[in-house]
Design a protein around this motif. Sequence first.
Motif, PDB file in Angstrom:
ATOM      1  N   ASP A 101       8.067  -0.660 -16.126  1.00  0.00           N
ATOM      2  CA  ASP A 101       8.317  -2.085 -15.867  1.00  0.00           C
ATOM      3  C   ASP A 101       7.991  -2.482 -14.429  1.00  0.00           C
ATOM      4  N   ILE A 102       7.844  -1.493 -13.561  1.00  0.00           N
ATOM      5  CA  ILE A 102       7.531  -1.790 -12.152  1.00  0.00           C
ATOM      6  C   ILE A 102       6.017  -1.725 -11.977  1.00  0.00           C
ATOM      7  N   VAL A 103       5.445  -2.808 -11.468  1.00  0.00           N
ATOM      8  CA  VAL A 103       3.999  -2.877 -11.253  1.00  0.00           C
ATOM      9  C   VAL A 103       3.657  -2.374  -9.863  1.00  0.00           C
ATOM     10  N   SER A 104       4.422  -2.823  -8.877  1.00  0.00           N
ATOM     11  CA  SER A 104       4.169  -2.457  -7.494  1.00  0.00           C
ATOM     12  C   SER A 104       5.490  -2.524  -6.745  1.00  0.00           C
ATOM     13  N   GLY A 105       5.605  -1.699  -5.681  1.00  0.00           N
ATOM     14  CA  GLY A 105       6.853  -1.662  -4.936  1.00  0.00           C
ATOM     15  C   GLY A 105       7.775  -0.600  -5.496  1.00  0.00           C
ATOM     16  N   THR A 128       0.851  -1.195   0.000  1.00  0.00           N
ATOM     17  CA  THR A 128       0.000   0.000   0.000  1.00  0.00           C
ATOM     18  C   THR A 128       0.887   1.244   0.000  1.00  0.00           C
ATOM     19  N   PRO A 129       0.356   2.366  -0.450  1.00  0.00           N
ATOM     20  CA  PRO A 129       1.153   3.600  -0.422  1.00  0.00           C
ATOM     21  C   PRO A 129       1.698   3.912   0.974  1.00  0.00           C
ATOM     22  N   GLU A 130       0.884   3.662   2.000  1.00  0.00           N
ATOM     23  CA  GLU A 130       1.310   3.921   3.384  1.00  0.00           C
ATOM     24  C   GLU A 130       2.511   3.047   3.750  1.00  0.00           C
ATOM     25  N   PHE A 131       2.445   1.768   3.368  1.00  0.00           N
ATOM     26  CA  PHE A 131       3.535   0.822   3.652  1.00  0.00           C
ATOM     27  C   PHE A 131       4.807   1.231   2.897  1.00  0.00           C
ATOM     28  N   LEU A 132       4.651   1.576   1.624  1.00  0.00           N
ATOM     29  CA  LEU A 132       5.793   2.005   0.812  1.00  0.00           C
ATOM     30  C   LEU A 132       6.432   3.268   1.397  1.00  0.00           C
ATOM     31  N   LYS A 133       5.582   4.211   1.810  1.00  0.00           N
ATOM     32  CA  LYS A 133       6.083   5.458   2.411  1.00  0.00           C
ATOM     33  C   LYS A 133       6.950   5.145   3.628  1.00  0.00           C
ATOM     34  N   ASP A 134       6.434   4.249   4.515  1.00  0.00           N
ATOM     35  CA  ASP A 134       7.185   3.898   5.737  1.00  0.00           C
ATOM     36  C   ASP A 134       8.522   3.249   5.394  1.00  0.00           C
ATOM     37  N   ASP A 156       4.069   4.287 -12.211  1.00  0.00           N
ATOM     38  CA  ASP A 156       3.361   5.569 -12.391  1.00  0.00           C
ATOM     39  C   ASP A 156       2.291   5.744 -11.321  1.00  0.00           C
ATOM     40  N   ALA A 157       1.492   4.696 -11.114  1.00  0.00           N
ATOM     41  CA  ALA A 157       0.385   4.769 -10.156  1.00  0.00           C
ATOM     42  C   ALA A 157       0.898   5.029  -8.750  1.00  0.00           C
ATOM     43  N   ASP A 158       1.957   4.320  -8.350  1.00  0.00           N
ATOM     44  CA  ASP A 158       2.509   4.507  -7.005  1.00  0.00           C
ATOM     45  C   ASP A 158       3.161   5.883  -6.855  1.00  0.00           C
ATOM     46  N   GLN A 159       3.754   6.388  -7.934  1.00  0.00           N
ATOM     47  CA  GLN A 159       4.396   7.714  -7.851  1.00  0.00           C
ATOM     48  C   GLN A 159       3.342   8.769  -7.523  1.00  0.00           C
ATOM     49  N   ASP A 160       2.209   8.710  -8.225  1.00  0.00           N
ATOM     50  CA  ASP A 160       1.136   9.686  -7.982  1.00  0.00           C
ATOM     51  C   ASP A 160       0.620   9.591  -6.546  1.00  0.00           C
TER      52      ASP A 160
END
Length: 199
Positions: free
Chosen positions: A156-160, A100-106, A127-131
């Motif tokens: 090329d990055i889907v998630s993470g 999740t964005p919150e998890f990635l942020k941490d 792209d989606a996670d950057q936004d």
Amino acid sequence: MDVKLDSLIEQIKKEGIEEAKKSSDDILKEAKSKANSIIAEAKKEAAKIVEDGKKQVEKFQKNAESDIQQAARNTELLLKEKIIALFDRVFKKEVANAMTPEFLKDMILNISTSWSKDTSAEIVLSDADQDKLEGLLFKALKSELKETITLKANKDIVSGFQIGMKDNQVYYDFTEDTIAEVLKSLINPRLKEILNSEK
């Protein structure tokens, strides 16, 4: 004269009958011999046909058993592959759900704050996670760290994400695929051991 003629006729008849009898006995004997020979040959041929038939049946049975065993092995291997593929999909899905964005942020905050203040970090993500992450991350970062972190999108990055020092081609990889691979490498040997054990 009549007696002699009668005697001669009787003699000829007797000799003719004996000759005919002898000839018929010879013919009969030869016919029996041929019949016995034909019967013996037929029995031999029949025995050979039966023997060949038994061999064919045994060969067919062995081939059938071999084919059944091979089919069972193929089915077992296919089932194991499908189970492992199912576990792989589950790992990937669960890792994607956890990113999740919150998890990635941490995670990014923990990594970037542990680096020295004069180290510039480059974070590569989807792209989606950057936004989603840009607002969250820069709101949480101290002002001095904002200058040192750059977000960059990669299709090329889907998630993470991947994180590394700016202008350095070495990245720490925290993408969904890499984390799923690490988890699979820990779980799959045990899973294969369980699938290969005979109970």
